[in-house]
Design an enzyme around this catalytic site. Structure first.
Site, mmCIF file in Angstrom:
data_model
loop_
_atom_site.group_PDB
_atom_site.id
_atom_site.type_symbol
_atom_site.label_atom_id
_atom_site.label_comp_id
_atom_site.label_asym_id
_atom_site.label_seq_id
_atom_site.Cartn_x
_atom_site.Cartn_y
_atom_site.Cartn_z
ATOM 1 N N GLY A 26 -14.860 25.348 50.609
ATOM 2 C CA GLY A 26 -14.112 24.599 49.671
ATOM 3 C C GLY A 26 -14.879 23.386 48.943
ATOM 4 N N GLY A 28 -12.841 19.721 47.353
ATOM 5 C CA GLY A 28 -11.958 18.861 47.530
ATOM 6 C C GLY A 28 -11.529 18.261 46.435
ATOM 7 N N VAL A 33 -17.358 20.676 50.531
ATOM 8 C CA VAL A 33 -17.874 20.711 51.963
ATOM 9 C C VAL A 33 -18.419 22.143 51.998
ATOM 10 C CG1 VAL A 33 -16.259 20.915 53.944
ATOM 11 C CG2 VAL A 33 -14.917 19.790 52.072
ATOM 12 N N LYS A 48 -19.623 17.456 54.172
ATOM 13 C CA LYS A 48 -19.121 16.849 53.001
ATOM 14 C C LYS A 48 -19.403 15.733 52.219
ATOM 15 C CE LYS A 48 -14.805 14.278 51.204
ATOM 16 N NZ LYS A 48 -13.137 13.540 51.775
ATOM 17 N N ASP A 145 -1.989 10.815 54.147
ATOM 18 C CA ASP A 145 -1.556 12.033 53.828
ATOM 19 C C ASP A 145 -2.579 13.521 55.084
ATOM 20 O OD1 ASP A 145 -1.767 14.030 52.141
ATOM 21 O OD2 ASP A 145 -4.267 14.102 51.506
#
Length: 350
Positions: A26, A28, A33, A48, A145
């Site tokens: 994915g 971000g 990632v 990452k 978060d």
């Protein structure tokens, strides 16, 4: 076998020497990632990867801060740091991989099935989030978060807090002031632009507990202004009737509009509703977690040089639980396991 698309220029970079890219997971705000396999031990990890050329100095400092905090915390309910290195123009962080996804995935699945999440699962997952936050807060780390998408899931029902990208270290005399976080989980004090502290994470805990039970966030809104109004008003729809009084009361105390009244992670874990369930939970741990002897100690501040290439010698050392080389047979097994997925995402990437 057609492998997953590796990050750009991988063949000439340090990453390719240490890891094999299995698939793209994915993207971000700061980068991509990937699922990677460490060549030395054959274990899978999450990579990452951030392109430092597209980051300003503040963003570079945030990314190094994430590495520092991740490497400082060794806890079974916080995602483990394994390694960080600069690879060309890309900053790479190797972390524990969560094969079961995250809590947001579980919520979405139950929304689609129109079936409630079992209360036992809710308590077990949520209590582990509280325990992880207790460890962070004990080190004066404010997450900022906490949300279902940042709670990673593992086999045997283990849940771990991830993504310390905007976490902040608070001294005993300071409070955070930057308006930051994911809007649906932000407490009234942040919406009012007032200083906030660890109880802002408690508010997010209340939002998560509510969402796990109701399969919707407590404050639904079509705009930021409407969301702000609803959060400041502090009223939300009642939870479905099938859930226990303990769960309903826990949501209520965590979503108290007054940050000074909200319970700390320590207090939550001492409450009878939680303590009794905690007593019934089996010990938890992770297969790729660093050695338990590592302990938690805050790493000194890493000063980020203007010439980012100089960061190489300042990053924390690698932390792996095993350095046992993998047999060729095991390597072939892992290759076969990811072959179908890899061929499907051959065009994906960063």
């Amino acid at each position: 076998m057609k492998p997953a698309r590796a990050p750009p220029n991988a063949a000439s970079r340090e990453l390719a020497v240490k890891f094999k890219v299995l698939k793209f997971l994915g993207k971000g705000s700061y980068g991509s990632v990937y699922l990677v396999q460490r060549l030395l031990d054959g274990q899978t990890y999450a990579l990452k990867e951030m392109d430092v050329r597209s980051m300003n100095q503040a963003e570079k400092e945030d990314s190094i801060n994430e590495i520092r905090l991740l490497a400082s915390v060794q806890h079974p309910n916080v995602i483990s740091y394994n390694e960080a290195f600069l690879d060309g123009n890309r900053l790479c962080i190797i972390m524990e991989y969560a094969p079961e996804g995250d809590l947001a995935k579980i919520i979405k699945k139950h929304q689609m099935m129109k079936r409630p999440i079992p209360e036992d699962f809710i308590w077990r997952s949520w209590i582990q989030i509280v325990i992880g936050l207790q460890a962070l807060h004990g080190m004066r780390i404010l997450h900022r978060d906490v949300k279902p998408g940042n709670v990673m899931l593992f086999e045997h029902g283990v849940a771990k807090i991830g993504d310390l990208g905007i976490a902040k270290l608070l001294t005993k005399s300071t409070a955070a002031k930057t308006q930051i976080g994911t809007p649906h989980y932000m407490p009234p004090e942040i919406w009012r632009n007032r200083p906030y502290s660890f109880s802002s994470d408690t508010w997010a805990l209340g939002c998560i507990l509510y969402e796990l039970a109701a399969l919707s966030v407590p404050f639904e809104a079509r705009s930021m202004s409407e969301l702000r109004y609803k959060v400041l008003r502090g009223t939300y729809p009642p939870l479905p009737s099938g859930f226990s009084r303990d769960l309903q009361m826990m949501v209520k105390v965590c979503l108290d509009s007054n940050p000074d009244v909200r319970p700390s992670a320590d207090r939550i874990l001492a409450m009878p509703a939680v303590a009794s369930r905690l007593h019934e939970m089996s010990p938890i741990g992770g297969s790729n977690a660093p050695p338990s002897t590592a302990g938690s100690a805050l790493i000194d501040t890493i000063k980020v040089p203007r010439n980012f290439a100089l960061i190489k010698g300042k990053l924390p050392p690698a932390q792996y639980s095993t350095n046992t080389p993998l047999s060729m047979q095991d390597m072939d097994t892992i290759d076969e396991e990811y072959e179908d997925e890899a061929s499907m995402i051959g065009g994906g990437g960063g």
